[in-house]
Motif scaffolding. Structure first.
Motif, PDB file in Angstrom:
ATOM      1  N   LYS A 292       0.834  -1.211   0.000  1.00  0.00           N
ATOM      2  CA  LYS A 292       0.000   0.000   0.000  1.00  0.00           C
ATOM      3  C   LYS A 292       0.867   1.259   0.000  1.00  0.00           C
ATOM      4  CE  LYS A 292      -3.991  -1.990   2.310  1.00  0.00           C
ATOM      5  NZ  LYS A 292      -4.757  -2.062   3.549  1.00  0.00           N
ATOM      6  N   ARG A 293       1.917   1.275   0.817  1.00  0.00           N
ATOM      7  CA  ARG A 293       2.820   2.422   0.858  1.00  0.00           C
ATOM      8  C   ARG A 293       3.481   2.625  -0.508  1.00  0.00           C
ATOM      9  NH1 ARG A 293       7.275   1.813   5.088  1.00  0.00           N
ATOM     10  NH2 ARG A 293       7.749   3.940   4.483  1.00  0.00           N
ATOM     11  N   TYR A 294       3.925   1.519  -1.098  1.00  0.00           N
ATOM     12  CA  TYR A 294       4.597   1.581  -2.386  1.00  0.00           C
ATOM     13  C   TYR A 294       3.661   2.117  -3.469  1.00  0.00           C
ATOM     14  CZ  TYR A 294       6.944   0.036  -6.623  1.00  0.00           C
ATOM     15  OH  TYR A 294       7.521  -0.007  -7.857  1.00  0.00           O
ATOM     16  N   GLU A 295       2.453   1.581  -3.529  1.00  0.00           N
ATOM     17  CA  GLU A 295       1.483   2.028  -4.528  1.00  0.00           C
ATOM     18  C   GLU A 295       1.141   3.503  -4.349  1.00  0.00           C
ATOM     19  OE1 GLU A 295      -1.802  -0.705  -4.373  1.00  0.00           O
ATOM     20  OE2 GLU A 295      -0.619  -2.336  -5.233  1.00  0.00           O
ATOM     21  N   ALA A 296       1.057   3.951  -3.105  1.00  0.00           N
ATOM     22  CA  ALA A 296       0.788   5.364  -2.845  1.00  0.00           C
ATOM     23  C   ALA A 296       1.933   6.233  -3.370  1.00  0.00           C
ATOM     24  CB  ALA A 296       0.577   5.605  -1.348  1.00  0.00           C
ATOM     25  N   LEU A 297       3.175   5.788  -3.165  1.00  0.00           N
ATOM     26  CA  LEU A 297       4.331   6.525  -3.688  1.00  0.00           C
ATOM     27  C   LEU A 297       4.301   6.591  -5.214  1.00  0.00           C
ATOM     28  CD1 LEU A 297       7.398   5.290  -1.587  1.00  0.00           C
ATOM     29  CD2 LEU A 297       6.388   7.572  -1.604  1.00  0.00           C
ATOM     30  N   VAL A 298       4.057   5.465  -5.841  1.00  0.00           N
ATOM     31  CA  VAL A 298       4.035   5.414  -7.299  1.00  0.00           C
ATOM     32  C   VAL A 298       2.944   6.334  -7.836  1.00  0.00           C
ATOM     33  CG1 VAL A 298       3.588   3.950  -9.313  1.00  0.00           C
ATOM     34  CG2 VAL A 298       5.032   3.104  -7.460  1.00  0.00           C
ATOM     35  N   ASN A 299       1.747   6.221  -7.285  1.00  0.00           N
ATOM     36  CA  ASN A 299       0.633   7.036  -7.764  1.00  0.00           C
ATOM     37  C   ASN A 299       0.872   8.524  -7.558  1.00  0.00           C
ATOM     38  OD1 ASN A 299      -0.832   4.798  -8.629  1.00  0.00           O
ATOM     39  ND2 ASN A 299      -1.853   4.563  -6.671  1.00  0.00           N
ATOM     40  N   ALA A 300       1.447   8.890  -6.433  1.00  0.00           N
ATOM     41  CA  ALA A 300       1.638  10.301  -6.109  1.00  0.00           C
ATOM     42  C   ALA A 300       2.811  10.935  -6.847  1.00  0.00           C
ATOM     43  CB  ALA A 300       1.828  10.465  -4.604  1.00  0.00           C
ATOM     44  N   LEU A 301       3.872  10.161  -7.113  1.00  0.00           N
ATOM     45  CA  LEU A 301       5.112  10.786  -7.573  1.00  0.00           C
ATOM     46  C   LEU A 301       5.611  10.351  -8.944  1.00  0.00           C
ATOM     47  CD1 LEU A 301       6.932  10.728  -4.130  1.00  0.00           C
ATOM     48  CD2 LEU A 301       5.828  12.662  -5.247  1.00  0.00           C
ATOM     49  N   HIS A 302       4.927   9.440  -9.598  1.00  0.00           N
ATOM     50  CA  HIS A 302       5.409   8.948 -10.889  1.00  0.00           C
ATOM     51  C   HIS A 302       5.593  10.090 -11.891  1.00  0.00           C
ATOM     52  CE1 HIS A 302       5.332   7.141 -14.899  1.00  0.00           C
ATOM     53  NE2 HIS A 302       5.959   6.135 -14.323  1.00  0.00           N
ATOM     54  N   GLY A 303       4.629  10.968 -12.013  1.00  0.00           N
ATOM     55  CA  GLY A 303       4.713  12.066 -12.978  1.00  0.00           C
ATOM     56  C   GLY A 303       5.889  12.990 -12.712  1.00  0.00           C
TER      57      GLY A 303
END
Length: 189
Positions: free
Chosen positions: A24-35
């Motif tokens: 969950k932490r990882y997915e939140a990081l990816v979703n928030a910061l990928h762009g």
């Protein structure tokens, strides 16, 4: 005789719970910061494919080290540092082919279609011409949205040094753009 077996409900395995939380932490990081990471990686390498590879490698390293990230507020800075290091690793591994520049054709790059594209190209070129010690903090501030403190931490510098470099970078950029505008004005009329 009927025997009724009651099955005890198993409590969730702590390892599974930890993995689910990490996911969950990882997915939140990816979703928030990928762009943001992609834009920064693209700025570093100027290639969409390489930028995506850098971001993927960054997230892979982030997954492996996610447990070491204690402060969620530091995640963006942490990931930007990983991208910058991944880009540097790319050059450590790469063996450059040496070619004679006289044998290489020069491409005509006059395919700019709009005034905004021209201005963007000019701005990018002027930023690229800044000395690295001025360019890097400026890029981290403009593309990454980092504060002076965060930039100082990422680059291992004093905050005052970072703020001075940002000030000088903006002034050099302003002077270069004004000079360019004056030159274009003289040549156009």
């Amino acid at each position: 005789m009927a025997v009724t077996l009651f099955r005890k409900k198993k409590s969730k395995d702590p390892v599974s719970v930890d993995m689910a939380n990490k996911q969950k932490r990882y997915e939140a990081l990816v979703n928030a910061l990928h762009g943001d990471l992609y834009r920064y990686a693209y700025w570093l390498c100027h290639s969409p494919d390489i930028a995506e590879d850098l971001v993927q490698e960054t997230f892979l390293r982030a997954w492996r080290s996610l447990d070491s990230l204690k402060d969620e507020k530091a995640a963006k800075s942490w990931l930007f540092t990983i991208v910058r290091r991944e880009n540097a690793r790319r050059f450590e591994r790469k063996q450059f082919d040496v070619v004679d520049i006289d044998d290489q054709p020069v491409a005509d790059q006059q395919s700019v279609s709009t005034e905004q594209d021209t201005e963007n190209h000019l701005l990018r070129r002027q930023i690229a011409m800044l000395a690295p010690e001025y360019r890097e903090p400026l890029i981290l501030q403009v593309l990454g949205g980092f504060s002076g403190d965060e930039i100082a931490e990422q680059l291992g510098l004093n905050k005052n040094t970072v703020m001075t470099r940002l000030f000088r970078a903006r002034n050099q950029l302003k002077e270069a753009l004004e000079t360019s505008d004056r030159k274009r004005g003289h040549s156009n009329g």
